[in-house]
Design a protein around this motif. Structure first.
Motif, short mmCIF file in Angstrom:
data_model
loop_
_atom_site.label_atom_id
_atom_site.label_comp_id
_atom_site.label_asym_id
_atom_site.label_seq_id
_atom_site.Cartn_x
_atom_site.Cartn_y
_atom_site.Cartn_z
N ASP A 80 7.72 -26.96 31.49
CA ASP A 80 9.04 -27.22 32.09
C ASP A 80 9.81 -25.93 32.33
OD1 ASP A 80 8.57 -29.95 32.15
OD2 ASP A 80 9.59 -30.33 30.24
N ASP A 81 9.81 -25.03 31.35
CA ASP A 81 10.48 -23.75 31.52
C ASP A 81 9.85 -22.95 32.66
OD1 ASP A 81 12.28 -24.22 29.49
OD2 ASP A 81 11.12 -23.12 27.97
N TYR A 82 8.54 -22.99 32.73
CA TYR A 82 7.82 -22.28 33.78
C TYR A 82 8.19 -22.84 35.15
CZ TYR A 82 3.95 -20.53 36.63
OH TYR A 82 3.20 -19.95 37.62
N LYS A 83 8.21 -24.17 35.27
CA LYS A 83 8.54 -24.79 36.56
C LYS A 83 9.97 -24.48 36.97
CE LYS A 83 5.24 -28.58 36.45
NZ LYS A 83 5.03 -30.02 36.31
N ASN A 84 10.86 -24.32 36.01
CA ASN A 84 12.26 -24.03 36.31
C ASN A 84 12.41 -22.64 36.93
OD1 ASN A 84 15.06 -24.46 36.34
ND2 ASN A 84 15.28 -23.46 34.35
N GLU A 85 11.86 -21.63 36.29
CA GLU A 85 11.87 -20.24 36.78
C GLU A 85 10.82 -19.45 36.02
OE1 GLU A 85 16.24 -18.71 38.19
OE2 GLU A 85 15.83 -18.69 36.04
N HIS A 86 10.24 -18.48 36.69
CA HIS A 86 9.26 -17.61 36.04
C HIS A 86 9.09 -16.33 36.84
CE1 HIS A 86 6.98 -20.24 38.82
NE2 HIS A 86 6.31 -19.13 39.10
N LYS A 88 7.52 -13.89 39.25
CA LYS A 88 6.76 -14.18 40.47
C LYS A 88 5.28 -13.87 40.27
CE LYS A 88 6.81 -13.53 45.42
NZ LYS A 88 7.48 -12.95 46.57
N ASN A 89 4.44 -14.79 40.72
CA ASN A 89 2.97 -14.70 40.67
C ASN A 89 2.39 -14.82 39.26
OD1 ASN A 89 2.88 -14.36 43.48
ND2 ASN A 89 3.14 -12.15 43.26
N SER A 90 3.21 -15.15 38.28
CA SER A 90 2.66 -15.33 36.93
C SER A 90 1.99 -16.69 36.83
CB SER A 90 3.77 -15.22 35.87
OG SER A 90 4.69 -16.29 36.00
N ILE A 91 1.13 -16.84 35.82
CA ILE A 91 0.51 -18.14 35.57
C ILE A 91 1.06 -18.67 34.25
CG2 ILE A 91 -1.59 -17.60 36.86
CD1 ILE A 91 -3.01 -17.15 34.18
N ASN A 92 0.98 -19.96 34.07
CA ASN A 92 1.52 -20.59 32.87
C ASN A 92 0.39 -21.04 31.95
OD1 ASN A 92 3.16 -23.65 32.04
ND2 ASN A 92 3.64 -21.67 31.19
N ILE A 93 0.40 -20.51 30.73
CA ILE A 93 -0.48 -21.00 29.67
C ILE A 93 0.42 -21.19 28.45
CG2 ILE A 93 -2.49 -20.54 28.21
CD1 ILE A 93 -3.57 -18.71 30.42
N PRO A 94 1.01 -22.39 28.32
CA PRO A 94 1.93 -22.63 27.21
C PRO A 94 1.23 -22.50 25.85
CG PRO A 94 2.04 -24.41 28.82
CD PRO A 94 0.86 -23.57 29.16
N PHE A 95 1.84 -21.76 24.95
CA PHE A 95 1.25 -21.57 23.63
C PHE A 95 1.04 -22.90 22.91
CE2 PHE A 95 1.97 -21.30 19.02
CZ PHE A 95 0.81 -20.64 18.68
N ASP A 96 2.00 -23.81 23.04
CA ASP A 96 1.95 -25.06 22.29
C ASP A 96 0.74 -25.93 22.62
OD1 ASP A 96 4.21 -24.41 20.86
OD2 ASP A 96 5.56 -25.41 22.27
N ASN A 97 0.16 -25.77 23.80
CA ASN A 97 -1.03 -26.55 24.14
C ASN A 97 -1.99 -25.71 25.00
OD1 ASN A 97 0.88 -26.70 26.19
ND2 ASN A 97 0.24 -28.70 26.88
N TYR A 98 -2.25 -24.50 24.54
CA TYR A 98 -3.11 -23.59 25.29
C TYR A 98 -4.54 -24.12 25.45
CZ TYR A 98 -5.07 -22.08 20.82
OH TYR A 98 -5.68 -22.06 19.61
N GLU A 99 -4.98 -24.99 24.52
CA GLU A 99 -6.33 -25.54 24.63
C GLU A 99 -6.53 -26.31 25.92
OE1 GLU A 99 -4.26 -26.40 22.09
OE2 GLU A 99 -5.11 -25.62 20.23
N ASP A 100 -5.45 -26.91 26.44
CA ASP A 100 -5.52 -27.67 27.68
C ASP A 100 -5.69 -26.76 28.90
OD1 ASP A 100 -5.10 -29.90 26.10
OD2 ASP A 100 -2.97 -30.04 26.58
N TYR A 101 -5.55 -25.46 28.72
CA TYR A 101 -5.61 -24.51 29.82
C TYR A 101 -6.83 -23.59 29.71
CZ TYR A 101 -0.87 -26.01 30.90
OH TYR A 101 0.22 -26.76 31.24
N GLU A 102 -7.84 -24.04 28.99
CA GLU A 102 -9.01 -23.19 28.79
C GLU A 102 -9.71 -22.84 30.09
OE1 GLU A 102 -11.44 -24.91 25.65
OE2 GLU A 102 -10.47 -23.54 24.24
#
Length: 160
Positions: A80-86, A88-102
């Motif tokens: 949600d924080d990433y979708k709000n603002e980030h 530019k050109n960064s990717i999102n790998i949230p620490f809380d559920n990084y396994e879902d982004y393997e």
């Protein structure tokens, strides 16, 4: 009869603990007996070291320099924080559920510097994720931008 078994169990536990402590003290790099909080070493230079021994903490200036030299920026904040603002050109790998982004993690180029950031201040998400990427996924060019997104935004650097 039970007293004898209890006495033998105590002796075995005590002996095992003593031998384990002695073995640990003889190791080249002994294990920490008390959990030590990992803190990324800092780096203020202009060129990255050839070999990283651990994730390295970098400042705003170095982060922007790496941004302009095609480093991969990873936002460790929530989706949600990433979708709000980030950044530019960064990717999102949230620490809380990084396994879902393997799938994203396994597709990262191990030779490209990875700059991880989060909400700055007391936020430890980027540091925690940085050690996971470094230790568990064996990505060896991990940098932590501790000042995080707020400092980036305040400086007027590119966001989306």
């Amino acid at each position: 009869m039970n007293y004898i078994y209890f006495k033998q169990i105590i002796i075995i536990i005590a002996l095992g603990s003593i031998l384990g402590y002695i073995r640990n003290s003889l190791l080249d790099s002994p294990l920490d007996l008390i959990k030590v909080k990992k803190v990324a070493s800092s780096f203020d230079g202009t060129e990255l070291p050839e070999e990283f021994l651990e994730p390295i903490s970098i400042n705003l200036e170095m982060s922007f320099n790496l941004y302009n030299n095609e480093a991969i920026f990873i936002d460790a904040r929530s989706e949600d924080d990433y979708k709000n603002e980030h950044i530019k050109n960064s990717i999102n790998i949230p620490f809380d559920n990084y396994e879902d982004y393997e799938d994203k993690i396994f597709n990262l180029d191990e030779n490209t510097p990875l700059v991880l950031y989060c909400g700055g201040g007391d936020c430890e998400l980027s540091t925690n994720l940085g050690y996971i990427l470094f230790d568990d996924y064996e990505l060896k060019k991990v940098l932590i931008f501790k000042a995080g997104y707020p400092a980036w935004k305040e400086s007027g650097y590119p966001i989306e």
